[in-house]
Design a protein around this motif. Structure first.
Motif, PDB file in Angstrom:
ATOM      1  N   GLY A  56      -4.801  -4.268  -2.392  1.00 34.65           N
ATOM      2  CA  GLY A  56      -3.672  -3.350  -2.411  1.00 34.65           C
ATOM      3  C   GLY A  56      -2.360  -4.102  -2.543  1.00 34.65           C
ATOM      4  N   ASP A  57      -1.291  -3.332  -2.548  1.00 29.57           N
ATOM      5  CA  ASP A  57       0.046  -3.920  -2.631  1.00 29.57           C
ATOM      6  C   ASP A  57       0.355  -4.751  -1.394  1.00 29.57           C
ATOM      7  OD1 ASP A  57       0.491  -2.634  -5.043  1.00 29.57           O
ATOM      8  OD2 ASP A  57       1.452  -0.900  -4.101  1.00 29.57           O
ATOM      9  N   ASP A  58       1.273  -5.678  -1.545  1.00 34.72           N
ATOM     10  CA  ASP A  58       1.750  -6.442  -0.393  1.00 34.72           C
ATOM     11  C   ASP A  58       2.417  -5.491   0.591  1.00 34.72           C
ATOM     12  OD1 ASP A  58       0.915  -8.699  -1.761  1.00 34.72           O
ATOM     13  OD2 ASP A  58       2.936  -9.392  -2.248  1.00 34.72           O
ATOM     14  N   ALA A  59       2.309  -5.811   1.859  1.00 36.93           N
ATOM     15  CA  ALA A  59       3.003  -5.055   2.905  1.00 36.93           C
ATOM     16  C   ALA A  59       4.270  -5.823   3.267  1.00 36.93           C
ATOM     17  CB  ALA A  59       2.109  -4.896   4.130  1.00 36.93           C
ATOM     18  N   VAL A  60       5.313  -5.096   3.569  1.00 40.26           N
ATOM     19  CA  VAL A  60       6.569  -5.722   3.980  1.00 40.26           C
ATOM     20  C   VAL A  60       6.929  -5.154   5.346  1.00 40.26           C
ATOM     21  CG1 VAL A  60       8.998  -6.081   3.414  1.00 40.26           C
ATOM     22  CG2 VAL A  60       7.309  -5.948   1.575  1.00 40.26           C
ATOM     23  N   ASP A  61       7.118  -6.049   6.308  1.00 42.45           N
ATOM     24  CA  ASP A  61       7.442  -5.571   7.656  1.00 42.45           C
ATOM     25  C   ASP A  61       8.923  -5.204   7.757  1.00 42.45           C
ATOM     26  OD1 ASP A  61       8.932  -7.950   8.274  1.00 42.45           O
ATOM     27  OD2 ASP A  61       7.125  -8.944   9.013  1.00 42.45           O
ATOM     28  N   ALA A  62       9.311  -4.698   8.907  1.00 41.54           N
ATOM     29  CA  ALA A  62      10.674  -4.206   9.112  1.00 41.54           C
ATOM     30  C   ALA A  62      11.723  -5.304   8.975  1.00 41.54           C
ATOM     31  CB  ALA A  62      10.788  -3.538  10.480  1.00 41.54           C
ATOM     32  N   ASP A  63      11.305  -6.563   9.131  1.00 44.16           N
ATOM     33  CA  ASP A  63      12.249  -7.673   8.983  1.00 44.16           C
ATOM     34  C   ASP A  63      12.280  -8.232   7.564  1.00 44.16           C
ATOM     35  OD1 ASP A  63      13.040  -7.618  11.691  1.00 44.16           O
ATOM     36  OD2 ASP A  63      11.269  -8.799  12.257  1.00 44.16           O
ATOM     37  N   GLY A  64      11.522  -7.630   6.657  1.00 45.03           N
ATOM     38  CA  GLY A  64      11.521  -8.068   5.268  1.00 45.03           C
ATOM     39  C   GLY A  64      10.505  -9.139   4.924  1.00 45.03           C
ATOM     40  N   ASN A  65       9.632  -9.489   5.869  1.00 48.84           N
ATOM     41  CA  ASN A  65       8.600 -10.489   5.608  1.00 48.84           C
ATOM     42  C   ASN A  65       7.449  -9.860   4.836  1.00 48.84           C
ATOM     43  OD1 ASN A  65       9.833 -12.626   7.205  1.00 48.84           O
ATOM     44  ND2 ASN A  65       9.338 -11.325   8.964  1.00 48.84           N
ATOM     45  N   THR A  66       6.969 -10.562   3.827  1.00 45.69           N
ATOM     46  CA  THR A  66       5.887 -10.054   2.994  1.00 45.69           C
ATOM     47  C   THR A  66       4.534 -10.545   3.518  1.00 45.69           C
ATOM     48  OG1 THR A  66       7.344 -10.043   1.078  1.00 45.69           O
ATOM     49  CG2 THR A  66       4.985  -9.993   0.635  1.00 45.69           C
ATOM     50  N   HIS A  67       3.570  -9.609   3.551  1.00 46.93           N
ATOM     51  CA  HIS A  67       2.196  -9.895   3.957  1.00 46.93           C
ATOM     52  C   HIS A  67       1.311  -9.541   2.761  1.00 46.93           C
ATOM     53  CE1 HIS A  67       3.659 -10.181   8.105  1.00 46.93           C
ATOM     54  NE2 HIS A  67       4.462  -9.193   7.730  1.00 46.93           N
ATOM     55  N   PRO A  68       0.603 -10.523   2.179  1.00 45.63           N
ATOM     56  CA  PRO A  68      -0.183 -10.275   0.967  1.00 45.63           C
ATOM     57  C   PRO A  68      -1.130  -9.090   1.108  1.00 45.63           C
ATOM     58  CG  PRO A  68      -0.095 -12.615   1.425  1.00 45.63           C
ATOM     59  CD  PRO A  68       0.490 -11.914   2.623  1.00 45.63           C
ATOM     60  N   GLY A  69      -1.353  -8.417  -0.019  1.00 46.93           N
ATOM     61  CA  GLY A  69      -2.208  -7.239  -0.052  1.00 46.93           C
ATOM     62  C   GLY A  69      -3.620  -7.525   0.417  1.00 46.93           C
ATOM     63  N   LEU A  70      -4.184  -6.540   1.076  1.00 50.31           N
ATOM     64  CA  LEU A  70      -5.560  -6.607   1.570  1.00 50.31           C
ATOM     65  C   LEU A  70      -6.407  -5.606   0.790  1.00 50.31           C
ATOM     66  CD1 LEU A  70      -4.775  -6.754   5.396  1.00 50.31           C
ATOM     67  CD2 LEU A  70      -5.421  -8.646   3.892  1.00 50.31           C
ATOM     68  N   PRO A  71      -7.730  -5.631   0.971  1.00 50.13           N
ATOM     69  CA  PRO A  71      -8.584  -4.693   0.239  1.00 50.13           C
ATOM     70  C   PRO A  71      -8.307  -3.248   0.664  1.00 50.13           C
ATOM     71  CG  PRO A  71      -9.896  -6.463   1.191  1.00 50.13           C
ATOM     72  CD  PRO A  71      -8.525  -6.583   1.752  1.00 50.13           C
ATOM     73  N   TRP A  72      -7.724  -2.457  -0.222  1.00 48.15           N
ATOM     74  CA  TRP A  72      -7.362  -1.081   0.106  1.00 48.15           C
ATOM     75  C   TRP A  72      -8.604  -0.203   0.283  1.00 48.15           C
ATOM     76  CZ3 TRP A  72      -8.831   2.985  -2.932  1.00 48.15           C
ATOM     77  CH2 TRP A  72      -9.304   2.674  -4.203  1.00 48.15           C
ATOM     78  N   ALA A  73      -9.706  -0.568  -0.354  1.00 45.08           N
ATOM     79  CA  ALA A  73     -10.939   0.223  -0.243  1.00 45.08           C
ATOM     80  C   ALA A  73     -11.881  -0.344   0.812  1.00 45.08           C
ATOM     81  CB  ALA A  73     -11.638   0.286  -1.595  1.00 45.08           C
ATOM     82  N   GLY A  74     -11.443  -1.359   1.532  1.00 43.35           N
ATOM     83  CA  GLY A  74     -12.235  -1.932   2.614  1.00 43.35           C
ATOM     84  C   GLY A  74     -13.231  -2.974   2.143  1.00 43.35           C
ATOM     85  N   CYS A  75     -13.787  -3.657   3.107  1.00 41.52           N
ATOM     86  CA  CYS A  75     -14.841  -4.652   2.883  1.00 41.52           C
ATOM     87  C   CYS A  75     -15.634  -4.743   4.171  1.00 41.52           C
ATOM     88  CB  CYS A  75     -14.253  -6.018   2.527  1.00 41.52           C
ATOM     89  SG  CYS A  75     -15.525  -7.281   2.282  1.00 41.52           S
ATOM     90  N   THR A  76     -16.924  -4.534   4.078  1.00 39.12           N
ATOM     91  CA  THR A  76     -17.795  -4.567   5.246  1.00 39.12           C
ATOM     92  C   THR A  76     -18.580  -5.867   5.242  1.00 39.12           C
ATOM     93  OG1 THR A  76     -18.003  -2.173   5.110  1.00 39.12           O
ATOM     94  CG2 THR A  76     -19.604  -3.317   6.476  1.00 39.12           C
ATOM     95  N   VAL A  77     -18.635  -6.550   6.379  1.00 33.98           N
ATOM     96  CA  VAL A  77     -19.375  -7.803   6.493  1.00 33.98           C
ATOM     97  C   VAL A  77     -20.627  -7.531   7.315  1.00 33.98           C
ATOM     98  CG1 VAL A  77     -19.300 -10.228   7.163  1.00 33.98           C
ATOM     99  CG2 VAL A  77     -17.218  -9.094   6.342  1.00 33.98           C
ATOM    100  N   LEU A  78     -21.772  -7.729   6.671  1.00 35.54           N
ATOM    101  CA  LEU A  78     -23.069  -7.408   7.253  1.00 35.54           C
ATOM    102  C   LEU A  78     -23.886  -8.675   7.480  1.00 35.54           C
ATOM    103  CD1 LEU A  78     -23.846  -4.479   4.785  1.00 35.54           C
ATOM    104  CD2 LEU A  78     -22.924  -4.290   7.120  1.00 35.54           C
ATOM    105  N   ALA A  79     -24.958  -8.544   8.251  1.00 40.98           N
ATOM    106  CA  ALA A  79     -25.835  -9.677   8.552  1.00 40.98           C
ATOM    107  C   ALA A  79     -27.249  -9.373   8.081  1.00 40.98           C
ATOM    108  CB  ALA A  79     -25.841  -9.946  10.054  1.00 40.98           C
ATOM    109  N   ALA A  80     -27.940 -10.417   7.630  1.00 41.95           N
ATOM    110  CA  ALA A  80     -29.343 -10.297   7.221  1.00 41.95           C
ATOM    111  C   ALA A  80     -30.019 -11.644   7.390  1.00 41.95           C
ATOM    112  CB  ALA A  80     -29.447  -9.846   5.768  1.00 41.95           C
TER     113      ALA A  80
END
Length: 153
Positions: A56-80
């Protein structure tokens, strides 16, 4: 076939289950935590680079700091277990509508990338052991492949 989201499909306001594609990372449950995390992260990095529209798009906090985009549709980590992981990888790789990134065991058993390439190149496909597999594909067929695997503890 290229696997990814078309621009018009990207809807970060929708629940993750509404996305056409699902992303899972399946990790060998016998690995110690550090090796499991490494395997999951490495396969996720390869996936994020190769599959359009995952992040997804980068997130910007209230102080203007940018946080790189994360998976907007999610990601599940499973074990096998190792045998199940090999089967899941084979089933997913056989589908042209899936993207698969894997980490053969040789990736953590070598320290030089060219040595890793050589080790994989010398092994027959059915002789490779996998530490993690990252898969992106249509939700229902992917759910049938990963079944009811537990989340990675």
């Amino acid at each position: 076939m290229t696997v990814g989201f078309a621009t018009e499909e990207i809807d970060p306001s929708a629940p993750t289950r509404a996305a056409r594609l699902k992303w899972v990372v399946v990790v060998d449950s016998a690995l110690p935590a550090g090796r499991a995390a490494n395997a999951a992260i490495c396969t996720a990095a390869a996936t994020a680079q190769a599959v359009a529209g995952l992040l997804g798009d980068d997130a910007v906090d209230a102080d203007g700091n940018t946080h790189p985009g994360l998976p907007w549709a999610g990601c599940t980590v499973l074990a096998a277990d190792a045998a199940t992981l090999r089967t899941i990888r084979a089933r997913a790789a056989a589908r042209p509508d899936f993207f698969v990134a894997d980490m053969p065991a040789a990736a953590q058993q070598t320290r030089v990338y060219t040595e890793y390439l050589a080790a994989v190149g010398e092994a027959p496909a059915d002789g490779l052991d996998y530490y993690a597999v990252s898969i992106v594909g249509p939700r229902n067929p992917l759910d049938k492949i990963v079944g009811k695997l537990p989340l990675l503890p």
